[in-house]
Design an enzyme around this catalytic site. Structure first.
Site: not given
Ligand code: FAD
Ligand code: DHB
Length: 394
Positions: A75, A203, A294, A298, A385
């Site tokens: 995009h 948005y 969210p 980011k 962004y």
């Molecule tokens: P995570 O992806 O959370 O990975 C952490 C991993 O560690 C997981 O797989 C977990 O199972 C594992 N873990 C936890 N505890 C333990 C343990 N004790 N031992 C071993 N493993 C463990 N961001 C956006 O930008 N847009 C969105 O729409 C958006 N939606 C989201 C929806 C949800 C429900 C959540 C929770 C987050 C969302 N986010 C979103 C944020 C984005 O997904 C996260 O910022 C991203 O996943 C961060 O990556 P990470 O690797 O730091 O953590």
């Molecule tokens: C999506 C999630 C977001 O939080 C955003 O700002 C834009 C897109 C998505 O899940 O596609």
């Protein structure tokens, strides 16, 4: 007890942990990843979907970008909609950078496949993860797998286990400073089998609250609604969800494309940062260390950036004993974290019903109007962004 020796013990197979593992491998550093969920669970969990150009470029550098290049949707702008007006922010025209829509679980499938194909280890389904001795030079991680006690003996622990993980929680009280703001609303997100009726993300500002129209493919839509933070998903029938999306995203002669809802969930909204991102030989990355609301898309990109900075620091440390990168990791990563906190907070405050009544709503509309008339204002939004370019200290 089965003890295994590795250089870097990585807790968590999310974007931070897996990107770190692949980047370390490229730098010739060994690691083992442990994950408390099953591979299937990690590969199915629906979360974020928008990749900055920085993240896309890193995927290609690591040789894991092929499917993303084929299936991702590139995009060049976003729409900001308010009743009666839709303004496009020309992200690429204003910054020269592009964004890519590619679901987090697709990215994780690619990272997991590459890690395993390259002979790297990921231990799924572990329980009882505990960290030991990370204030000394021989940290250990103990856990159970298949009913057996196991231990990873390492030089460094990378805490990539998300907001509710054990790594940050195991740091002694008082050693980290935590900053938190919990927003008084949440997002209800759905994935629907419905062709998007928009070419780019919308948005939407509305008196009824914020709505976002995103997508995953030419046949799958991803949509979000601002809801009260204690909202129960059971109170939202498909009919109610679609009616609310149609109302908040309404535009003359146009409708949101509807279809069967295949995933749904409510996500609370918070801003959180802990400082510093290091305690002895334990380093914190991604959601384990910081959460953004969210609205700026980011969270995932920030997790990947932490992994980039830490892998470079560890690579230098192992190859030449150079400690400066490790000593500077927290400062460098936090520099971007705070920039992104500010942008995510700005986007959230710009577009949500903050509960401040008509005066506050008129100020939001004035800001949206300003964005449509001021190239400077639009450029500032666009460069944040799209993601500020990566640098060794940022
Ligand atoms: P995570 O992806 O959370 O990975 C952490 C991993 O560690 C997981 O797989 C977990 O199972 C594992 N873990 C936890 N505890 C333990 C343990 N004790 N031992 C071993 N493993 C463990 N961001 C956006 O930008 N847009 C969105 O729409 C958006 N939606 C989201 C929806 C949800 C429900 C959540 C929770 C987050 C969302 N986010 C979103 C944020 C984005 O997904 C996260 O910022 C991203 O996943 C961060 O990556 P990470 O690797 O730091 O953590
Ligand atoms: C999506 C999630 C977001 O939080 C955003 O700002 C834009 C897109 C998505 O899940 O596609």
């Amino acid at each position: 007890m089965c003890a295994v020796r590795t250089q870097v013990g990585i807790v968590g197979a999310g974007p931070a942990g897996l990107m770190l593992a692949l980047m370390l491998e490229r730098a010739g550093v060994e690691s083992v990843v442990i994950e408390c969920r099953s591979r299937e669970h990690v590969e199915q969990r629906v979360r974020a979907g928008l990749l900055e150009q920085n993240t896309v470029e890193l995927m290609h550098e690591l040789g894991v970008g092929e499917r993303m290049a084929r299936e991702g949707l590139v995009h060049e702008g976003i729409y900001l909609r308010r009743p009666g007006a839709t303004e496009r922010v020309d992200i690429t025209g204003l910054t020269g950078r592009r964004i890519t829509i590619y679901g987090q679980q697709e990215l994780l499938k690619d990272l997991i496949a590459a890690r395993l194909e390259r002979g790297g280890e990921i231990r799924f389904g572990v329980t009882g993860t505990r960290l030991h001795d990370y204030d000394g030079e021989r940290p250990r991680i103990s856990f159970e797998q298949d009913g057996q006690s196991a231990e990873l003996q390492c030089d460094v622990i990378a805490g990539c286990d998300g907001f509710h993980g054990v790594c940050r929680a195991s740091v002694p009280a008082g050693a980290l400073t935590e900053h938190e703001y919990v927003y008084p609303f949440a997002w209800l997100g759905i994935l629907a089998q419905a062709a998007p009726t928009t070419d780019e993300l919308i948005y939407g500002w509305h008196d009824r609250g914020f709505a976002l129209y995103s997508m995953r493919s030419p046949t799958i839509s991803r949509l979000y609604l601002q809801v009260p933070s204690d909202e129960r998903i059971e109170d939202w029938s498909d009919e109610r969800i679609w009616a609310e999306l149609q109302a908040r995203l309404a535009s003359d002669g146009w409708r949101v494309g509807e279809g069967p809802v295949i995933d749904r969930g409510v996500t609370p909204m918070r801003s959180f940062v802990c400082e510093p991102l290091r305690h002895g030989r334990l380093f914190l990355l991604g959601d384990a260390a910081h959460i953004v609301p969210p609205t700026g898309a980011k969270g995932l990109n920030l997790a990947v950036n932490d992994a980039r900075l830490l892998s470079a620091a560890l690579g230098a440390w192992y190859s030449s004993g150079e400690e400066a990168g490790l000593a500077g990791y927290s400062t460098a990563a936090l520099r971007r974290v705070w920039q992104v906190q500010d942008f995510s907070n700005y986007m959230t405050n710009l577009l949500h019903d903050l509960g401040g009544g008509p005066f506050q709503r008129r100020l939001q509309l004035a800001r949206l109007e300003h964005l449509s008339r001021s190239r400077a204002a639009a450029t500032s939004l666009a460069e944040n962004y799209a993601g500020l370019p990566a640098a060794p200290d940022f």
